[in-house]
Write a protein that holds these residues in place. Structure first.
Motif, PDB file in Angstrom:
ATOM      1  N   ARG A 181       0.846  -1.200  -0.101  1.00 40.74           N
ATOM      2  CA  ARG A 181      -0.193   0.156  -0.084  1.00 40.74           C
ATOM      3  C   ARG A 181       0.835   1.489  -0.081  1.00 40.74           C
ATOM      4  N   TYR A 182       0.450   2.331  -0.685  1.00 39.54           N
ATOM      5  CA  TYR A 182       1.119   3.618  -0.759  1.00 39.54           C
ATOM      6  C   TYR A 182       0.181   4.668  -0.564  1.00 39.54           C
ATOM      7  N   VAL A 183       0.409   5.714   0.191  1.00 38.56           N
ATOM      8  CA  VAL A 183      -0.254   6.812   0.508  1.00 38.56           C
ATOM      9  C   VAL A 183       0.199   7.846  -0.429  1.00 38.56           C
ATOM     10  N   VAL A 184      -0.658   8.776  -1.294  1.00 37.81           N
ATOM     11  CA  VAL A 184      -0.066   9.813  -2.019  1.00 37.81           C
ATOM     12  C   VAL A 184      -1.034  10.946  -1.367  1.00 37.81           C
ATOM     13  N   HIS A 185      -0.475  11.976  -1.226  1.00 33.24           N
ATOM     14  CA  HIS A 185      -1.155  13.473  -1.044  1.00 33.24           C
ATOM     15  C   HIS A 185      -0.866  14.208  -2.128  1.00 33.24           C
ATOM     16  N   LEU A 186      -2.048  14.865  -2.455  1.00 32.55           N
ATOM     17  CA  LEU A 186      -1.801  15.460  -3.733  1.00 32.55           C
ATOM     18  C   LEU A 186      -2.098  17.116  -3.068  1.00 32.55           C
ATOM     19  N   THR A 187      -1.725  18.193  -3.816  1.00 30.08           N
ATOM     20  CA  THR A 187      -1.925  19.647  -3.542  1.00 30.08           C
ATOM     21  C   THR A 187      -2.653  20.199  -4.567  1.00 30.08           C
ATOM     22  N   PHE A 188      -3.775  20.876  -4.579  1.00 34.17           N
ATOM     23  CA  PHE A 188      -4.595  21.592  -5.304  1.00 34.17           C
ATOM     24  C   PHE A 188      -4.366  22.982  -5.349  1.00 34.17           C
ATOM     25  N   GLY A 189      -4.403  23.562  -6.598  1.00 35.00           N
ATOM     26  CA  GLY A 189      -4.132  25.151  -6.562  1.00 35.00           C
ATOM     27  C   GLY A 189      -5.763  25.891  -6.789  1.00 35.00           C
ATOM     28  N   ASP A 190      -5.705  26.831  -7.113  1.00 38.68           N
ATOM     29  CA  ASP A 190      -7.089  27.591  -7.315  1.00 38.68           C
ATOM     30  C   ASP A 190      -7.533  27.668  -8.770  1.00 38.68           C
ATOM     31  N   ASP A 191      -6.706  27.034  -9.737  1.00 36.08           N
ATOM     32  CA  ASP A 191      -7.262  27.163 -11.149  1.00 36.08           C
ATOM     33  C   ASP A 191      -8.307  26.317 -11.357  1.00 36.08           C
ATOM     34  N   PRO A 192      -9.490  26.908 -11.769  1.00 34.87           N
ATOM     35  CA  PRO A 192     -10.859  26.297 -11.987  1.00 34.87           C
ATOM     36  C   PRO A 192     -10.612  25.113 -13.086  1.00 34.87           C
ATOM     37  N   ARG A 193      -9.750  25.069 -14.004  1.00 38.17           N
ATOM     38  CA  ARG A 193      -9.715  23.948 -15.032  1.00 38.17           C
ATOM     39  C   ARG A 193      -9.469  22.707 -14.292  1.00 38.17           C
ATOM     40  N   ARG A 194      -9.112  22.736 -13.159  1.00 35.67           N
ATOM     41  CA  ARG A 194      -8.800  21.423 -12.500  1.00 35.67           C
ATOM     42  C   ARG A 194     -10.256  20.551 -12.358  1.00 35.67           C
ATOM     43  N   LEU A 195     -11.313  21.536 -11.981  1.00 31.70           N
ATOM     44  CA  LEU A 195     -12.611  20.987 -12.067  1.00 31.70           C
ATOM     45  C   LEU A 195     -13.415  20.474 -12.899  1.00 31.70           C
ATOM     46  N   THR A 196     -12.906  20.891 -14.476  1.00 34.33           N
ATOM     47  CA  THR A 196     -13.458  20.486 -15.599  1.00 34.33           C
ATOM     48  C   THR A 196     -12.725  19.072 -15.927  1.00 34.33           C
ATOM     49  N   ALA A 197     -11.829  18.694 -15.286  1.00 31.70           N
ATOM     50  CA  ALA A 197     -11.102  17.280 -15.225  1.00 31.70           C
ATOM     51  C   ALA A 197     -11.743  16.250 -14.219  1.00 31.70           C
ATOM     52  N   ARG A 198     -12.484  16.912 -13.048  1.00 35.98           N
ATOM     53  CA  ARG A 198     -13.043  16.154 -12.157  1.00 35.98           C
ATOM     54  C   ARG A 198     -13.916  14.830 -12.483  1.00 35.98           C
ATOM     55  N   PRO A 199     -14.622  14.857 -13.375  1.00 33.24           N
ATOM     56  CA  PRO A 199     -15.587  13.893 -13.697  1.00 33.24           C
ATOM     57  C   PRO A 199     -14.698  12.615 -14.275  1.00 33.24           C
ATOM     58  N   ALA A 200     -13.738  12.970 -14.981  1.00 33.29           N
ATOM     59  CA  ALA A 200     -12.896  11.981 -15.712  1.00 33.29           C
ATOM     60  C   ALA A 200     -11.856  11.406 -14.653  1.00 33.29           C
ATOM     61  N   HIS A 201     -11.664  12.282 -13.531  1.00 34.38           N
ATOM     62  CA  HIS A 201     -10.792  11.793 -12.631  1.00 34.38           C
ATOM     63  C   HIS A 201     -11.295  10.742 -11.468  1.00 34.38           C
ATOM     64  N   ARG A 202     -12.690  11.204 -11.403  1.00 32.39           N
ATOM     65  CA  ARG A 202     -13.387  10.143 -10.490  1.00 32.39           C
ATOM     66  C   ARG A 202     -13.663   8.870 -11.260  1.00 32.39           C
ATOM     67  N   GLU A 203     -13.916   8.932 -12.617  1.00 35.76           N
ATOM     68  CA  GLU A 203     -14.040   7.706 -13.229  1.00 35.76           C
ATOM     69  C   GLU A 203     -12.652   6.689 -13.139  1.00 35.76           C
ATOM     70  N   HIS A 204     -11.541   7.465 -13.550  1.00 35.56           N
ATOM     71  CA  HIS A 204     -10.418   7.012 -13.403  1.00 35.56           C
ATOM     72  C   HIS A 204     -10.139   6.228 -12.058  1.00 35.56           C
ATOM     73  N   LEU A 205     -10.438   6.928 -10.915  1.00 28.09           N
ATOM     74  CA  LEU A 205     -10.375   6.426  -9.587  1.00 28.09           C
ATOM     75  C   LEU A 205     -11.298   5.206  -9.465  1.00 28.09           C
ATOM     76  N   ARG A 206     -12.519   5.323  -9.942  1.00 27.02           N
ATOM     77  CA  ARG A 206     -13.771   4.097  -9.780  1.00 27.02           C
ATOM     78  C   ARG A 206     -12.931   2.788 -10.695  1.00 27.02           C
ATOM     79  N   ARG A 207     -12.473   2.969 -11.648  1.00 30.64           N
ATOM     80  CA  ARG A 207     -11.861   2.097 -12.643  1.00 30.64           C
ATOM     81  C   ARG A 207     -10.823   1.256 -11.733  1.00 30.64           C
ATOM     82  N   LEU A 208      -9.845   1.974 -10.860  1.00 34.44           N
ATOM     83  CA  LEU A 208      -8.917   1.670  -9.974  1.00 34.44           C
ATOM     84  C   LEU A 208      -9.322   0.896  -9.092  1.00 34.44           C
ATOM     85  N   GLN A 209     -10.259   1.286  -8.397  1.00 35.44           N
ATOM     86  CA  GLN A 209     -11.114   0.783  -7.259  1.00 35.44           C
ATOM     87  C   GLN A 209     -11.489  -0.603  -7.584  1.00 35.44           C
ATOM     88  N   GLU A 210     -12.287  -0.759  -8.768  1.00 37.05           N
ATOM     89  CA  GLU A 210     -12.688  -1.975  -9.509  1.00 37.05           C
ATOM     90  C   GLU A 210     -11.485  -3.127  -9.548  1.00 37.05           C
TER      91      GLU A 210
END
Length: 88
Positions: A3-32
């Motif tokens: 097991r590996y723990v990863v901490h990510l740091t976010f900035g204020d750029d709103p473009r990150r939020l446009t990628a959130r649905p694809a990011h969460r889908e990526h995480l869902r696949r990894l969990q499956e």
């Protein structure tokens, strides 16, 4: 597998939020696939913590490289990638 723990740091750029649905889908696949144990943002949305199950740190780096969040401004850095040995 380790097991590996990863901490990510976010900035204020709103473009990150446009990628959130694809990011969460990526995480869902990894969990499956059994490669993601848990993940979620800090309450103040300044970053997130992920726990991965992987053969080694290089595998986790590859997972992070393919994460849609790493392709847009706003997800600044991985602040920690550390092997973790839970006891419970």
């Amino acid at each position: 597998m380790t097991r590996y723990v990863v901490h990510l740091t976010f900035g204020d750029d709103p473009r990150r939020l446009t990628a959130r649905p694809a990011h969460r889908e990526h995480l869902r696949r990894l969990q499956e696939e059994g490669r993601l144990v848990t993940a979620g943002p800090w309450a103040d949305d300044s970053g997130a913590m992920h726990v991965y199950e992987a053969a080694d740190a290089d595998e986790v780096r590859e997972i992070l490289r393919r994460d849609p969040y790493t392709e847009v401004p706003g997800c600044h850095e991985v602040t920690l990638l550390k092997e973790w040995t839970p006891i419970m």
